[in-house]
Motif scaffolding. Structure first.
Motif, PDB file in Angstrom:
ATOM      1  N   GLU A  20       0.822  -1.202   0.000  1.00 49.83           N
ATOM      2  CA  GLU A  20       0.000   0.000   0.000  1.00 49.83           C
ATOM      3  C   GLU A  20       0.860   1.258   0.000  1.00 49.83           C
ATOM      4  O   GLU A  20       0.454   2.299  -0.532  1.00 49.83           O
ATOM      5  CB  GLU A  20      -0.920  -0.002   1.229  1.00 49.83           C
ATOM      6  CG  GLU A  20      -1.936   1.115   1.235  1.00 49.83           C
ATOM      7  CD  GLU A  20      -2.881   1.059   0.032  1.00 49.83           C
ATOM      8  OE1 GLU A  20      -3.297   2.143  -0.425  1.00 49.83           O
ATOM      9  OE2 GLU A  20      -3.170  -0.065  -0.433  1.00 49.83           O
ATOM     10  N   HIS A  40       1.336   2.591  -3.481  1.00 54.29           N
ATOM     11  CA  HIS A  40       0.150   3.303  -3.962  1.00 54.29           C
ATOM     12  C   HIS A  40       0.080   4.692  -3.329  1.00 54.29           C
ATOM     13  O   HIS A  40      -0.243   5.680  -4.002  1.00 54.29           O
ATOM     14  CB  HIS A  40      -1.114   2.509  -3.624  1.00 54.29           C
ATOM     15  CG  HIS A  40      -1.334   1.328  -4.512  1.00 54.29           C
ATOM     16  ND1 HIS A  40      -2.070   1.397  -5.677  1.00 54.29           N
ATOM     17  CD2 HIS A  40      -0.917   0.042  -4.410  1.00 54.29           C
ATOM     18  CE1 HIS A  40      -2.103   0.211  -6.252  1.00 54.29           C
ATOM     19  NE2 HIS A  40      -1.408  -0.631  -5.502  1.00 54.29           N
ATOM     20  N   THR A  41       0.372   4.755  -2.043  1.00 59.61           N
ATOM     21  CA  THR A  41       0.327   6.036  -1.334  1.00 59.61           C
ATOM     22  C   THR A  41       1.323   7.020  -1.924  1.00 59.61           C
ATOM     23  O   THR A  41       1.007   8.201  -2.133  1.00 59.61           O
ATOM     24  CB  THR A  41       0.624   5.829   0.162  1.00 59.61           C
ATOM     25  OG1 THR A  41      -0.350   4.942   0.718  1.00 59.61           O
ATOM     26  CG2 THR A  41       0.584   7.146   0.912  1.00 59.61           C
TER      27      THR A  41
END
Length: 236
Positions: free
Chosen positions: A11, A14-15
């Motif tokens: 994640e 993506h961040t």
């Protein structure tokens, strides 16, 4: 080349992409992101916009890179896509990481293991690369250079006239030279240049790859018909 994707992208990646997108386009709607690591044969990174979705593909060689490098990659890809200036700090960070000795060695090993070199033959219609290599080796290197795999390119290339592939120990020469009208000194100079890469391998200093060292350049200038050969290559 295998295209199997690796496990789910963290994640944090993506961040990072979302944050860099917002930094470059603060008022634009946030698009959906599809990011995957792929088993490329090199440090490939790609990005494209399709149906309002940003599709990003990153080499699995970059999966273990620190977040700061992922951020640099995100910034560079997004800036190129949306034609924004690339911040020098990100360009320098990415360059230093990918050209570090450890990453360069890993990339070369992966390229050798996964890559497939297209080989034709050293025997052309006009020139035999094996014969030219031995002649140049005797004249300039006392016959001491080990002969790599020599091959004419599969196609008539005018931009990539020749190159030495260290991962596969192969010298590839464009077929554009294998025709009447090509002077002998032109093909000899091209092979001489690539053979110097055998003698003077690429080095990495302070995060920078040195492809043509001072020693390389000094020895290249010893080729007798250097200016005539370069003039012929420019005309191509």
């Amino acid at each position: 080349m295998a295209r199997t994707s690796l496990p789910i992208v963290p994640e944090s990646v993506h961040t990072v992409f979302a944050e860099e997108y917002r930094g470059l386009r603060p008022r634009a709607p946030m698009p959906a992101l599809e990011i995957k690591f792929r088993r490329f044969t090199s440090l490939n990174t790609t990005i494209r916009l399709r149906d309002g979705q940003l599709i990003v593909r990153l080499s699995d060689l970059l999966e273990s890179a620190p977040e700061s490098v992922h951020r640099a990659i995100a910034h560079i890809l997004l800036a190129k896509l949306y034609r924004k200036p690339i911040e020098p700090v990100f360009a320098d960070r990415y360059r230093r990481y990918t050209q570090s000795e450890a990453v360069s060695r890993q990339a070369e090993r992966i390229r050798k293991d996964r890559g497939r070199k297209v080989l034709t033959s050293p025997q052309g219609h006009l020139y035999d690369l094996d014969e030219v290599f031995e002649s140049v080796n005797t004249r300039f290197f006392f016959g001491l250079l080990g002969r790599p795999t020599l091959t004419w390119s599969a196609h008539v290339a005018k931009r990539m006239l020749g190159h030495y592939d260290a991962a596969h120990n192969t010298i590839v020469v464009s077929r554009v030279f294998d025709r009447p009208g090509t002077p002998r000194y032109a093909i000899e100079y091209l092979l001489y240049h690539e053979m110097l890469h055998l003698k003077h391998p690429v080095t990495v200093r302070a995060g920078r790859r040195c492809v043509h060292s001072r020693a390389f350049q000094a020895e290249e200038r010893l080729f007798p018909e250097l200016e005539q050969a370069r003039a012929f290559l420019r005309r191509l």
